[in-house]
Design a protein around this motif. Structure first.
Motif, PDB file in Angstrom:
ATOM      1  N   ILE A   1       1.000  -1.384  -0.035  1.00 23.01           N
ATOM      2  CA  ILE A   1      -0.180   0.109  -0.055  1.00 23.01           C
ATOM      3  C   ILE A   1       0.768   1.210  -0.008  1.00 23.01           C
ATOM      4  O   ILE A   1       0.897   2.215  -0.576  1.00 23.01           O
ATOM      5  N   MET A   2       1.938   1.175   0.857  1.00 28.89           N
ATOM      6  CA  MET A   2       2.790   2.387   0.640  1.00 28.89           C
ATOM      7  C   MET A   2       3.291   2.617  -0.405  1.00 28.89           C
ATOM      8  O   MET A   2       3.542   3.717  -0.889  1.00 28.89           O
ATOM      9  N   LEU A   3       4.028   1.549  -1.017  1.00 34.34           N
ATOM     10  CA  LEU A   3       4.735   1.821  -2.167  1.00 34.34           C
ATOM     11  C   LEU A   3       3.871   2.103  -3.322  1.00 34.34           C
ATOM     12  O   LEU A   3       4.362   3.096  -4.184  1.00 34.34           O
ATOM     13  N   ASP A   4       2.825   1.335  -3.634  1.00 32.88           N
ATOM     14  CA  ASP A   4       1.948   1.669  -4.839  1.00 32.88           C
ATOM     15  C   ASP A   4       0.890   2.584  -4.617  1.00 32.88           C
ATOM     16  O   ASP A   4       0.679   3.612  -5.567  1.00 32.88           O
ATOM     17  N   TYR A   5      -0.165   2.352  -3.600  1.00 29.97           N
ATOM     18  CA  TYR A   5      -1.147   3.294  -3.478  1.00 29.97           C
ATOM     19  C   TYR A   5      -0.900   4.767  -2.884  1.00 29.97           C
ATOM     20  O   TYR A   5      -1.363   5.891  -3.475  1.00 29.97           O
ATOM     21  N   LEU A   6       0.305   4.841  -1.961  1.00 26.58           N
ATOM     22  CA  LEU A   6       0.508   6.112  -1.575  1.00 26.58           C
ATOM     23  C   LEU A   6       1.521   6.670  -2.558  1.00 26.58           C
ATOM     24  O   LEU A   6       1.994   7.917  -2.243  1.00 26.58           O
ATOM     25  N   GLY A   7       2.075   6.026  -3.423  1.00 27.40           N
ATOM     26  CA  GLY A   7       3.017   6.733  -4.510  1.00 27.40           C
ATOM     27  C   GLY A   7       4.357   6.859  -4.106  1.00 27.40           C
ATOM     28  O   GLY A   7       5.443   7.538  -4.548  1.00 27.40           O
TER      29      GLY A   7
ATOM     30  N   LEU B   1      14.354   8.601   1.711  1.00 30.36           N
ATOM     31  CA  LEU B   1      14.275   8.826   3.347  1.00 30.36           C
ATOM     32  C   LEU B   1      12.797   8.908   3.459  1.00 30.36           C
ATOM     33  O   LEU B   1      12.531   8.190   4.647  1.00 30.36           O
ATOM     34  N   TRP B   2      12.055   9.145   2.759  1.00 23.24           N
ATOM     35  CA  TRP B   2      10.533   8.850   2.943  1.00 23.24           C
ATOM     36  C   TRP B   2      10.040   7.512   2.939  1.00 23.24           C
ATOM     37  O   TRP B   2       9.252   7.207   3.958  1.00 23.24           O
ATOM     38  N   ARG B   3      10.636   6.737   1.958  1.00 25.16           N
ATOM     39  CA  ARG B   3      10.256   5.292   2.001  1.00 25.16           C
ATOM     40  C   ARG B   3      11.003   4.569   3.313  1.00 25.16           C
ATOM     41  O   ARG B   3      10.351   4.014   4.002  1.00 25.16           O
ATOM     42  N   GLY B   4      12.227   4.996   3.633  1.00 29.50           N
ATOM     43  CA  GLY B   4      12.708   4.484   4.901  1.00 29.50           C
ATOM     44  C   GLY B   4      11.700   4.848   6.290  1.00 29.50           C
ATOM     45  O   GLY B   4      11.552   3.920   6.876  1.00 29.50           O
ATOM     46  N   LEU B   5      11.606   5.940   6.406  1.00 26.02           N
ATOM     47  CA  LEU B   5      10.681   6.691   7.632  1.00 26.02           C
ATOM     48  C   LEU B   5       9.501   5.997   7.669  1.00 26.02           C
ATOM     49  O   LEU B   5       9.230   5.340   8.728  1.00 26.02           O
ATOM     50  N   LEU B   6       8.644   5.811   6.523  1.00 26.53           N
ATOM     51  CA  LEU B   6       7.387   5.077   6.534  1.00 26.53           C
ATOM     52  C   LEU B   6       7.292   3.555   6.777  1.00 26.53           C
ATOM     53  O   LEU B   6       6.838   2.780   7.559  1.00 26.53           O
ATOM     54  N   THR B   7       8.428   2.912   6.412  1.00 27.36           N
ATOM     55  CA  THR B   7       8.924   1.511   6.481  1.00 27.36           C
ATOM     56  C   THR B   7       9.145   1.509   7.960  1.00 27.36           C
ATOM     57  O   THR B   7       8.653   0.226   8.546  1.00 27.36           O
ATOM     58  N   ALA B   8      10.015   2.257   8.529  1.00 26.83           N
ATOM     59  CA  ALA B   8      10.372   2.085   9.988  1.00 26.83           C
ATOM     60  C   ALA B   8       9.224   2.388  10.855  1.00 26.83           C
ATOM     61  O   ALA B   8       9.146   1.675  11.849  1.00 26.83           O
TER      62      ALA B   8
END
Length: 87
Positions: free
Chosen positions: A48-54, A61-68
């Motif tokens: 959902i984070m990668l595809d629907y939230l774009g 940094l953003w991907r890392g923060l949300l993955t954390a």
């Protein structure tokens, strides 16, 4: 291209939801079911984070923060499951 990626993500989420349902209904060990359901929830959250939230093409940094954040959320849910098993 975006539409194809979203369709693939939707199919992935559908498959993960079916796997979650199958695991909860068919597996005998309670701790195994809990661990598998949490792992599948993490996979669904990441999709959902990668595809629907774009965030697939967002800065690392953003991907890392949300993955954390997602990892922390799953860890807290796992801790709640572990405490429930002890009580």
């Amino acid at each position: 291209m975006v539409r194809d990626r979203l369709t693939l993500a939707w199919l992935q989420l559908l498959g993960l939801a079916i796997a979650t349902l199958a695991a909860s209904l068919l597996l005998p060990g309670r701790w195994l079911v809990d661990a598998l359901v949490l792992a599948l929830a993490a996979a669904k959250g990441r999709a959902i984070m990668l595809d629907y939230l774009g965030l697939r093409h967002a800065p690392a940094l953003w991907r890392g923060l949300l993955t954390a954040w997602l990892t922390g959320l799953i860890a807290l849910a796992g801790l709640a499951v572990a405490i429930r098993a002890l009580v």
